[in-house]
Scaffold this active site. Sequence first.
Site, PDB file in Angstrom:
ATOM      1  N   ASP A 167       0.899  -1.151   0.000  1.00 40.33           N
ATOM      2  CA  ASP A 167       0.000   0.000   0.000  1.00 40.33           C
ATOM      3  C   ASP A 167       0.936   1.199   0.000  1.00 40.33           C
ATOM      4  OD1 ASP A 167      -1.499   2.257   0.769  1.00 40.33           O
ATOM      5  OD2 ASP A 167      -3.077   0.940   1.527  1.00 40.33           O
ATOM      6  N   HIS A 168       1.090   1.833  -1.136  1.00 37.45           N
ATOM      7  CA  HIS A 168       2.188   2.798  -1.242  1.00 37.45           C
ATOM      8  C   HIS A 168       1.990   4.009  -0.337  1.00 37.45           C
ATOM      9  CE1 HIS A 168      -0.371   4.826  -4.246  1.00 37.45           C
ATOM     10  NE2 HIS A 168       0.394   5.894  -4.131  1.00 37.45           N
ATOM     11  N   HIS A 230      -5.769   2.888   1.018  1.00 35.46           N
ATOM     12  CA  HIS A 230      -4.929   4.040   1.382  1.00 35.46           C
ATOM     13  C   HIS A 230      -5.528   4.884   2.514  1.00 35.46           C
ATOM     14  CE1 HIS A 230      -2.910   2.952  -2.196  1.00 35.46           C
ATOM     15  NE2 HIS A 230      -3.592   3.669  -3.061  1.00 35.46           N
TER      16      HIS A 230
END
Length: 458
Positions: A167-168, A230
């Site tokens: 999950d950047h 996110h």
Amino acid sequence: MQAFTIFGGTGDLTFRKLLPAFYNMVASGDSFSYQIVIIGRRPYTTEKYCEIARDWVKDFARLDYDEEKFQKLTSYIDYYHMDFTVQDDYSGLDAYYKKRDLKKHIFYFAVAPRFFSVIAHGLTKVENACHGKVIIEKPFGEDLASAHELNKQLESFFSPEGIFRIDHYLGKEMVRNIQTIRFSNPIFSNLWNSHYIECVQISAPEDLGIGTRGGYYDASGALRDMVQNHLFQILSIIAMEWPESPEKLFDAQIRVLRSLRPAKDVDIKNSLVLGQYEGYQNEKLVKPNSNTETFAALRLFIDNERWWGTPFYIRTGKKLSQREIKIAIIFRTSFLQKAAPNILIIKVQPSEGVYLQFNIKKPGDTDDIVQAKMDFSQSDCINRLNTPEAYERLLKACMNDNRSWFSRWEQIELCWKYINELVEKFHAANLPVAKYAPGSQGPKESDNLLEAAGHKWI
Ligand code: BG6
């Protein structure tokens, strides 16, 4: 040399995020010991692929473009032409690895979730693949049931320690900074609860539309694309108790997710607004009568001792007036009627920093109160080029076996469960997906979520 293989090597994610991240690593002089194997269906040669990659690297890498450094990057890249949905082609891939003596693997699944298990199955034909690591892009599955199935399949092939669910947002500088801001400043940590905080707002509008990603996006929508992963990561870091060590971070986040007021107990009309930008149905690969939401706004409650009664508002959407991510903490007002609330804003992007609003006496012969606005911009005063970007950090973290930067299955499961239940309730109540004009702030209905409590989007 180890192999870093990207399935979906000609996709948007690879060009926009992964190759620029590799360029930054190579250009910073980091020691690099990976053969980057790009898997793509198009009949490119490695030279042709690198030619295409050049412009993306120029546009998206954090570090300035330098032809010599780019050439160095290309020396690590190999384009491997194959259709990853064809199971027979994986024996050829196995032979390719053997010929190059590539025995240790990291696989990156930069493809739509429906292909994850197809690839995992194909990799059974590749020697040693099951001892390697796999990085899985979000969304992990398409709903709770498919996420379960996917997890089962992946765990039957890779070891649980080998699965890195990316999950950047967890790699973003200011998301990593939330803990420090919260816990190392007593002026915030002592007030971080519903006695002092009126509401929390997490906003992540984007100005761009869905671009070339219509096929993926139309099956996904804003809730699955941004909120379930996110924004729930941010929410749970903002609301969690102090995690005594980095390893405990996820336990602390999970406790928050478990305390979300269950969808069955929420007044859905005042908890979820979905919207779609005008013209979305004409986008490429989008169904002409699509009802997919490109905007979502939520009002959530965390029913634990710390947060009882404080609403958490979340909103995100495509084709809105600007692109930014900010987290606003609005404190309760003082007994002085004219005093405005103290507001703390954690600015995640595009500029990074912290904004704090507080009350002072208006200068001069008056007792009026005015607001002082202190705006610290980290991006302006610290050489931001020295700070790696999210994907760069996460790729390195995986290479170094640092799992604390990746999502845990339990987190994903809880988020899916919550979003699924909320959406089901939304549809059962026959609520409409509201239209909004491109370039606007989203549907006006999203303001209503806040109005009842006398709040406004910051
Ligand atoms: C991705 C979503 O995960 O995040 C995209 O699929 C979205 O739709 C993107 O645009 C936003 O990421 P960032 O880093 O630009 O905020």
